[in-house]
Scaffold this motif. Structure first.
Motif, short mmCIF file in Angstrom:
data_model
loop_
_atom_site.label_atom_id
_atom_site.label_comp_id
_atom_site.label_asym_id
_atom_site.label_seq_id
_atom_site.Cartn_x
_atom_site.Cartn_y
_atom_site.Cartn_z
N GLY A 42 16.87 -27.89 -9.27
CA GLY A 42 18.01 -28.03 -10.18
C GLY A 42 18.27 -29.46 -10.64
N GLY A 43 17.49 -30.42 -10.11
CA GLY A 43 17.61 -31.79 -10.62
C GLY A 43 18.17 -32.80 -9.64
N GLU A 44 18.57 -32.35 -8.44
CA GLU A 44 19.14 -33.30 -7.48
C GLU A 44 18.06 -34.07 -6.72
OE1 GLU A 44 22.08 -31.72 -4.80
OE2 GLU A 44 22.85 -30.34 -6.31
N ARG A 45 18.42 -35.29 -6.30
CA ARG A 45 17.61 -35.99 -5.30
C ARG A 45 18.11 -35.53 -3.93
NH1 ARG A 45 19.23 -41.66 -7.65
NH2 ARG A 45 21.09 -40.35 -7.66
N VAL A 46 17.34 -34.65 -3.32
CA VAL A 46 17.78 -33.97 -2.10
C VAL A 46 17.10 -34.60 -0.89
CG1 VAL A 46 17.72 -31.77 -0.86
CG2 VAL A 46 18.13 -31.81 -3.33
N VAL A 47 17.86 -34.79 0.17
CA VAL A 47 17.29 -35.21 1.45
C VAL A 47 17.58 -34.15 2.51
CG1 VAL A 47 17.52 -36.82 3.39
CG2 VAL A 47 17.30 -37.70 1.06
N VAL A 48 16.54 -33.76 3.24
CA VAL A 48 16.71 -32.92 4.42
C VAL A 48 16.49 -33.83 5.63
CG1 VAL A 48 15.80 -30.95 5.71
CG2 VAL A 48 15.85 -30.88 3.21
N VAL A 49 17.46 -33.89 6.55
CA VAL A 49 17.32 -34.79 7.69
C VAL A 49 16.87 -34.04 8.94
CG1 VAL A 49 18.94 -36.54 6.89
CG2 VAL A 49 19.81 -34.59 8.18
N SER A 50 16.09 -34.76 9.76
CA SER A 50 15.70 -34.28 11.09
C SER A 50 15.98 -35.41 12.07
CB SER A 50 14.19 -33.99 11.15
OG SER A 50 13.88 -32.70 10.70
N GLY A 51 16.27 -35.07 13.32
CA GLY A 51 16.28 -36.09 14.36
C GLY A 51 14.84 -36.52 14.61
N GLY A 52 14.64 -37.70 15.14
CA GLY A 52 13.29 -38.15 15.49
C GLY A 52 12.39 -38.24 14.28
N ASP A 53 11.22 -37.62 14.38
CA ASP A 53 10.28 -37.56 13.25
C ASP A 53 10.32 -36.15 12.67
OD1 ASP A 53 7.65 -38.92 12.00
OD2 ASP A 53 7.31 -36.78 12.32
N PRO A 54 10.40 -36.03 11.34
CA PRO A 54 10.54 -34.69 10.75
C PRO A 54 9.28 -33.84 10.89
CG PRO A 54 10.30 -36.34 9.03
CD PRO A 54 10.43 -37.09 10.32
N GLY A 55 8.15 -34.48 11.21
CA GLY A 55 6.90 -33.74 11.31
C GLY A 55 6.61 -33.21 12.70
N VAL A 56 7.44 -33.54 13.69
CA VAL A 56 7.20 -33.13 15.07
C VAL A 56 8.25 -32.08 15.45
CG1 VAL A 56 7.08 -33.91 17.46
CG2 VAL A 56 6.18 -35.37 15.63
N PHE A 57 7.84 -30.82 15.47
CA PHE A 57 8.73 -29.72 15.83
C PHE A 57 10.04 -29.79 15.04
CE2 PHE A 57 6.39 -30.81 19.85
CZ PHE A 57 5.44 -29.81 19.73
N ALA A 58 9.94 -30.03 13.73
CA ALA A 58 11.18 -30.25 12.97
C ALA A 58 11.03 -29.75 11.54
CB ALA A 58 11.55 -31.73 13.02
N MET A 59 11.84 -30.28 10.63
CA MET A 59 12.01 -29.65 9.32
C MET A 59 10.83 -29.78 8.36
SD MET A 59 14.69 -27.81 9.05
CE MET A 59 14.64 -27.56 7.26
N ALA A 60 9.94 -30.74 8.53
CA ALA A 60 8.88 -30.89 7.52
C ALA A 60 8.01 -29.64 7.44
CB ALA A 60 8.03 -32.13 7.81
N ALA A 61 7.68 -29.05 8.59
CA ALA A 61 6.85 -27.83 8.57
C ALA A 61 7.63 -26.67 7.94
CB ALA A 61 6.38 -27.47 9.98
N ALA A 62 8.93 -26.59 8.21
CA ALA A 62 9.74 -25.51 7.62
C ALA A 62 9.77 -25.64 6.10
CB ALA A 62 11.17 -25.56 8.20
N VAL A 63 9.88 -26.86 5.62
CA VAL A 63 9.90 -27.07 4.17
C VAL A 63 8.53 -26.72 3.56
CG1 VAL A 63 10.01 -28.87 2.38
CG2 VAL A 63 11.77 -28.76 4.16
N CYS A 64 7.45 -27.15 4.20
CA CYS A 64 6.10 -26.82 3.69
C CYS A 64 5.89 -25.30 3.64
CB CYS A 64 5.03 -27.46 4.56
SG CYS A 64 4.92 -29.26 4.41
N GLU A 65 6.35 -24.63 4.67
CA GLU A 65 6.21 -23.18 4.75
C GLU A 65 6.92 -22.50 3.59
OE1 GLU A 65 6.88 -21.96 8.87
OE2 GLU A 65 7.88 -20.18 8.09
N MET A 66 8.14 -22.95 3.31
CA MET A 66 8.88 -22.35 2.21
C MET A 66 8.23 -22.67 0.87
SD MET A 66 11.05 -20.60 3.78
CE MET A 66 12.13 -19.99 2.50
N ILE A 67 7.68 -23.88 0.74
CA ILE A 67 6.99 -24.25 -0.51
C ILE A 67 5.79 -23.32 -0.72
CG2 ILE A 67 5.55 -26.03 -1.59
CD1 ILE A 67 7.49 -28.12 -0.39
#
Lengths: 251, 251
Positions: free
Chosen positions: B71-96
């Motif tokens: 929709g045009g926003e600059r969106v940030v999804v935050v994770s504690g620690g590193d987002p690639g270790v048991f966190a949101m980066a994999a969830a985002v890739c999966e949805m993509i």
């Protein structure tokens, strides 16, 4: 006067990935010890000593840094990436254990940094999103048979692998041997990511299938991530593919 | 207007371990998505939306963030620690991968952070100084039998282990079962490090021998490092012990 020793992680190289904690400790140091190219990354400050040494002189460097700290200096030993991952923190701990009592009384601190596999994973998606391991392919410090055993265990148990120190002038064949071994254990389509100089000048990230992984694509500045059978590549129109390992398994 | 999505690692919590890259991306965001306690760590800025959600709503959160970016926003999804270790980066890739084509055309970026095991390792020395692995003990997303197999493989092959998600209210017995399994495979004196809330308020680091490791010492904010047979504890007069795994093996 009481000295101190900090082992500081410089991260991948770019200042944008250097933590404020590391910046502060570097700014307050009396002396900076490290492998030449890492010392070169630290901004020059008036009055601060800089003691660059060879990559393989880790024990001597640690001992010299500990002696300077006992002598009253605020000493920093620098590592690329994170100092606790195949780097100087273990060398310093080892010397503290084996050295004089005065070294065991020192104020010693380790300042973490972004290690190569995290920087590379971030660049290509989330290949480390599920269980993973980090293996150094250098057989300078352990027998090659141990490395083969660990690669086999990791592949059979479904770990994604980050391979550090994949190749050097003195170790030209190890990465190729690792790929040959892994090709017997993992699907031919398993994603392999080569990240060269990630997070500094001259960065490149290349994604291939395990069947096509060629050790000649790596050099001393490369970290290699080998996926598991679950790791996926998402093609995107006009953009680099995303590589990720799903969090969910087997349901 | 073209939106973007960044998955940003907040590190352990203290601002001193948040990278400048992460700070900048957070400052420029139109909206911040994440698990409530992580969103709470981000400084409030006028005009910036904050969308906190439950820990288990990762797919819904990723989808909402992707929609906002389209929709045009600059969106940030935050994770504690590193987002690639048991966190949101994999969830985002999966949805993509699974979502509409527009999500695969988005400018998506992952910003790495200091993950829990690196922060904990730095606090106690260099337990991850040799080959190591990271295993999530959560059996919400994979069968417990797979976790047992990976713990066994890691112990038998000589990896140090960082255990993430060791325990929660809904998963009270898994860490104890892991210790029982590892006690059958590793020396009784193997060092085990419990790090609670490392790098933020209320931090504690406790080192015990595997024979005395008690799952009751851990909670949801704990990362546990289990050494290998090579991992050493260096006692120091008046100071906390150093725990490290030597770089050299078997020579």
């Amino acid at each position: 006067m009481t000295g101190s020793l900090a082992v500081v992680g410089l991260g991948p190289g770019d200042a944008s990935m250097l933590t404020p904690e590391a910046s502060l400790v570097l700014a307050e140091a009396d002396s900076i010890y490290g492998y030449g190219p890492y010392v070169d990354r630290v901004p020059v400050r008036a009055g601060q000593k800089r003691l660059a040494s060879d990559n393989r002189a880790e024990r001597d460097r640690a001992a010299a840094a500990l002696e300077a700290a006992v002598g009253g200096e605020r000493v920093v030993v620098v590592s690329g990436g994170d100092p606790g991952v195949f780097a100087m923190a273990a060398a310093v701990c080892e010397m503290i254990e084996q050295g004089p009592e005065a070294w065991r009384r020192l104020d010693v601190r380790v300042v973490p940094g972004i290690t190569a596999m995290l920087a590379l994973a971030a660049r290509c998606g989330a290949p480390l999103g599920h269980d993973f391991c980090a293996i150094s392919l250098s057989d300078n410090l352990k027998p090659w048979a141990v490395i083969e055993r660990r690669l086999t265990a990791a592949a059979e148990a479904g770990f994604v692998m980050a391979l550090y120190n994949p190749v050097s002038k003195a170790r030209p064949w190890q990465l190729g041997a690792a790929f040959d071994l892994l090709r017997r254990l993992l699907p031919v389509a398993t994603p392999v990511v080569f990240g060269r100089a990630v997070g500094r000048g001259g960065e490149s990230v290349v994604v291939v299938r395990l069947e096509a992984a060629d050790a000649a694509q790596a050099d001393m500045a490369t970290c290699v991530i080998v996926g598991s059978a679950e790791t996926r590549v998402v093609e995107r129109p006009g953009l680099a593919p995303l590589v990720y390992t799903p969090r969910r398994l087997g349901r």
